[in-house]
Scaffold this motif. Structure first.
Motif, PDB file in Angstrom:
ATOM      1  N   HIS A 140     -32.893   7.061  89.453  1.00 54.47           N
ATOM      2  CA  HIS A 140     -33.437   7.879  89.987  1.00 54.47           C
ATOM      3  C   HIS A 140     -33.942   8.360  90.877  1.00 54.47           C
ATOM      4  CE1 HIS A 140     -32.695   8.229  85.645  1.00 54.47           C
ATOM      5  NE2 HIS A 140     -33.214   7.152  85.148  1.00 54.47           N
ATOM      6  N   VAL A 142     -36.108  12.348  91.584  1.00 53.18           N
ATOM      7  CA  VAL A 142     -36.744  13.353  90.775  1.00 53.18           C
ATOM      8  C   VAL A 142     -37.120  14.459  92.256  1.00 53.18           C
ATOM      9  CG1 VAL A 142     -38.782  13.613  89.676  1.00 53.18           C
ATOM     10  CG2 VAL A 142     -37.974  11.533  89.347  1.00 53.18           C
ATOM     11  N   ARG A 161     -25.938  13.319  93.400  1.00 53.38           N
ATOM     12  CA  ARG A 161     -25.071  12.284  92.857  1.00 53.38           C
ATOM     13  C   ARG A 161     -24.225  11.840  93.205  1.00 53.38           C
ATOM     14  NH1 ARG A 161     -21.873   9.007  90.839  1.00 53.38           N
ATOM     15  NH2 ARG A 161     -21.500   8.247  89.091  1.00 53.38           N
ATOM     16  N   ASN A 172     -28.120   9.086  89.202  1.00 50.38           N
ATOM     17  CA  ASN A 172     -29.434   9.711  88.168  1.00 50.38           C
ATOM     18  C   ASN A 172     -30.368  11.057  88.958  1.00 50.38           C
ATOM     19  OD1 ASN A 172     -28.652   8.954  85.771  1.00 50.38           O
ATOM     20  ND2 ASN A 172     -29.528   7.325  86.435  1.00 50.38           N
ATOM     21  N   ASN A 174     -33.027  13.910  88.568  1.00 50.16           N
ATOM     22  CA  ASN A 174     -33.426  14.444  87.711  1.00 50.16           C
ATOM     23  C   ASN A 174     -34.705  15.981  88.608  1.00 50.16           C
ATOM     24  OD1 ASN A 174     -34.358  12.711  85.367  1.00 50.16           O
ATOM     25  ND2 ASN A 174     -34.303  11.247  87.690  1.00 50.16           N
ATOM     26  N   THR A 187     -32.153  16.928  83.583  1.00 50.68           N
ATOM     27  CA  THR A 187     -31.600  15.600  84.037  1.00 50.68           C
ATOM     28  C   THR A 187     -30.119  15.945  84.010  1.00 50.68           C
ATOM     29  OG1 THR A 187     -33.042  14.014  83.133  1.00 50.68           O
ATOM     30  CG2 THR A 187     -31.315  13.203  84.009  1.00 50.68           C
ATOM     31  N   GLU A 189     -26.661  13.322  84.539  1.00 53.39           N
ATOM     32  CA  GLU A 189     -26.596  11.589  84.213  1.00 53.39           C
ATOM     33  C   GLU A 189     -25.083  11.282  84.578  1.00 53.39           C
ATOM     34  OE1 GLU A 189     -28.042   8.738  80.578  1.00 53.39           O
ATOM     35  OE2 GLU A 189     -28.583  11.318  79.890  1.00 53.39           O
ATOM     36  N   CYS A 199     -33.174  11.829  78.828  1.00 53.20           N
ATOM     37  CA  CYS A 199     -32.918  10.627  79.212  1.00 53.20           C
ATOM     38  C   CYS A 199     -34.475  10.081  79.497  1.00 53.20           C
ATOM     39  CB  CYS A 199     -32.551  11.452  80.947  1.00 53.20           C
ATOM     40  SG  CYS A 199     -32.098   9.668  82.102  1.00 53.20           S
ATOM     41  N   THR A 201     -35.222   6.849  81.145  1.00 55.82           N
ATOM     42  CA  THR A 201     -35.589   6.157  82.400  1.00 55.82           C
ATOM     43  C   THR A 201     -35.890   7.647  83.567  1.00 55.82           C
ATOM     44  OG1 THR A 201     -33.165   6.065  83.112  1.00 55.82           O
ATOM     45  CG2 THR A 201     -34.561   4.064  81.695  1.00 55.82           C
ATOM     46  N   GLY A 202     -34.905   8.892  83.421  1.00 54.69           N
ATOM     47  CA  GLY A 202     -35.754   9.512  83.974  1.00 54.69           C
ATOM     48  C   GLY A 202     -37.226  10.406  83.519  1.00 54.69           C
ATOM     49  N   ALA A 206     -39.769  10.807  86.329  1.00 50.96           N
ATOM     50  CA  ALA A 206     -40.682  12.065  86.446  1.00 50.96           C
ATOM     51  C   ALA A 206     -42.038  12.463  86.408  1.00 50.96           C
ATOM     52  CB  ALA A 206     -39.455  13.077  85.841  1.00 50.96           C
TER      53      ALA A 206
END
Length: 264
Positions: A140, A142, A161, A172, A174, A187, A189, A199, A201-202, A206
């Motif tokens: 991710h 962020v 991305r 991904n 964020n 997010t 993805e 999301c 895992t996002g 975060a």
């Protein structure tokens, strides 16, 4: 005789998934084209991803996760919560579980439609300019943004991305902004190739970014609001290390049915 596939639809904070009970191994897990067709919102069932619940020695079950593009994916936190609810609804578990996913074993508990999912420990991060890069089961990016409600997450997320910095697999993306007693997260993805309503895992990445940015230490609980609802992330932070990581949020059954493979 056409093959009919029984399926179940679940959503976690608006992140929606097709779930298939594959304990008898009747679904071909290598058939990525079929997965892609099932996830298609116009010609199939429609979902952000698809999961197979499979037998796993020494665990309650195994979670096999696919992105909407048909490819087997990395860990999905909202998906993890949904498959725990699915396992409970199938009678495989009651209120707690140990299951296996692509990034290793996970523990979880469920109370009504609220699932608290144990996530992997994180011991490292790096920065790309002002953005933080972490892997919380999936990679991710962020970044803090002002005016996030009106931000073009699709276009800006897509640029990052697909930028060469993150290789062929991409990342991904964020964007977060402080609000009231927590943070608002949006997010983009990879694999879905669009903004999603949530999301997991996002949200975890975060919350960790917030702790890193503000040099927070100890036991921390951070509310993260996403387009599809409210998530809560808790962990213990010491220096760069995050342990006892948990993602809490809703996981709800939507509907069940069967689809004829020949019609896809």
């Amino acid at each position: 005789m056409h093959k009919k596939i029984p399926f179940y639809k679940y959503q976690g904070a608006g992140n929606d998934f097709i779930l298939i009970d594959n304990r008898n191994a009747s679904f071909d897990r290598k058939n990525e084209q079929l997965v892609k067709k099932l996830c298609d919102r116009r010609f199939g069932i429609g979902a952000d991803g698809l999961m197979l619940l499979q037998q796993a020695e020494n665990y309650d079950f195994e979670m096999v996760y696919y992105n909407a593009d048909g490819a087997e994916g990395t860990m999905c936190g909202n998906g993890g919560r949904c498959i725990v609810a699915f396992a409970r609804d199938l009678g495989i578990i009651s209120s707690t579980t140990d299951f296996l996913a692509v990034d290793g074993p996970h523990q979880a508990s469920i109370d009504g439609n609220q699932v608290t999912l144990g996530m992997i420990e994180v011991h490292d991060f790096r920065k790309d300019g002002e953005a933080y890069i972490l892997n919380t089961g999936s990679p991710h990016y962020v970044q803090f943004i002002k005016g996030l409600a009106d931000y073009d997450v699709f276009q800006e997320g897509k640029k990052i991305r697909y930028s060469g910095a993150y290789g062929d697999k991409g990342i991904n993306v964020n964007f977060i902004e402080k609000e009231n007693n927590g943070y608002f997260l949006r997010t983009y993805e990879r694999g879905v190739e669009d903004e999603t309503f949530a999301c997991g895992t996002g949200a975890t990445a975060a919350a960790m970014t917030v702790a890193l940015h503000h040099n927070m230490e100890g036991d921390i609980n951070i509310p993260i609001r996403v387009l599809g609802g409210q998530l809560y992330i808790s962990f213990h932070k010491k220096d760069k290390a995050f342990t006892d990581v948990f993602l809490k949020g809703p996981a709800k059954f939507v509907f069940a049915g069967e689809i004829d493979e020949a019609n896809l």
